[in-house]
Write a protein that holds these residues in place. Structure first.
Motif: not given
Length: 234
Positions: A1-29
């Motif tokens: 079973m996953y506890n809340n801390d594990m879920i939070h750590q997993y979600s944060s890591k996932n978001m960091k991997n999938s999120a665009f950096t400001l530089a990438e957004v500016l280049i795209t624009l």
């Protein structure tokens, strides 16, 4: 079973991997901006060409219908008096067969519009800039002109149409087009040329280098299947 801390750590890591950096957004624009800058002028020009062709087609259709109705009442063009004073001519042969038409004058038009040839010089003919030209405004905003001059042999009469009225560019071959009413061909676009000859830099042709250029431009568009092609002097 996953506890809340594990879920939070997993979600944060996932978001960091999938999120665009400001530089990438500016280049795209930036890339989107460059593509838009390259394509927008062409898209706008193509839209303007389409609007022009549709306006010319409508004007030609209205004039052709008016001439046809006029022939039914006044006899075939072969027997029309093409040397009449321009105001008498338009009132007898054209005006009764157009809907919702208003009267103006060449002098009034001249205070509002300075029509030009394709090369940017002011039109010097009697037609669009002539103070003695007979002018009528249609309900759709377009303006028709009957030249005050006619050849002595009465072989033809010039009619010009500004397809968008007072709006710019007010240039022969762009929103102002010329037609003839003659005994041989009835209503036809001005110019006795055919094919690419109409684009040559000679008198009255559809070419920016032509002296008094622009009179044959309606003929070019119609000959090309109602299209403004790449070699058109747009």
């Amino acid at each position: 079973m996953y506890n809340n801390d594990m879920i939070h750590q997993y979600s944060s890591k996932n978001m960091k991997n999938s999120a665009f950096t400001l530089a990438e957004v500016l280049i795209t624009l930036g890339i989107i901006g460059v593509v838009a800058a390259l394509t927008m002028p062409a898209l706008i020009a193509n839209h303007q060409k389409e609007v022009t062709v549709n306006g010319l087609k409508k004007a030609y259709s209205q004039l052709a219908q008016a001439v046809q109705l006029s022939e039914a009442e006044n006899g075939e063009i072969e027997y029309w008096d093409l040397t009449l004073d321009s105001d008498i001519f338009i009132e007898k042969y054209i005006v009764p067969f157009l809907k919702n038409i208003g009267k103006t004058s060449g002098r009034e038009i001249n205070t509002l519009i300075n029509y030009k040839y394709l090369n940017g010089q002011t039109i010097t003919e009697f037609s669009a800039n002539g103070t003695d030209t007979s002018v009528r405004k249609l309900a759709d905003g377009s303006i028709i002109f009957v030249d005050s001059w006619a050849p002595d042999d009465g072989s033809y009469r010039t009619i010009m149409v500004d397809i968008n009225g007072y709006k710019r560019p007010n240039v022969l071959g762009k929103d102002l087009f010329s037609f003839w009413i003659n005994r041989t061909n009835g209503l036809s676009p001005s110019g006795s040329c055919t094919g690419d000859a109409c684009l040559e830099p000679t008198l009255h042709m559809c070419n920016k280098e032509a002296d008094k250029g622009g009179y044959a431009c309606a003929r070019v568009i119609i000959q090309n299947g109602w299209q403004i092609t790449e070699n058109y002097p747009w």
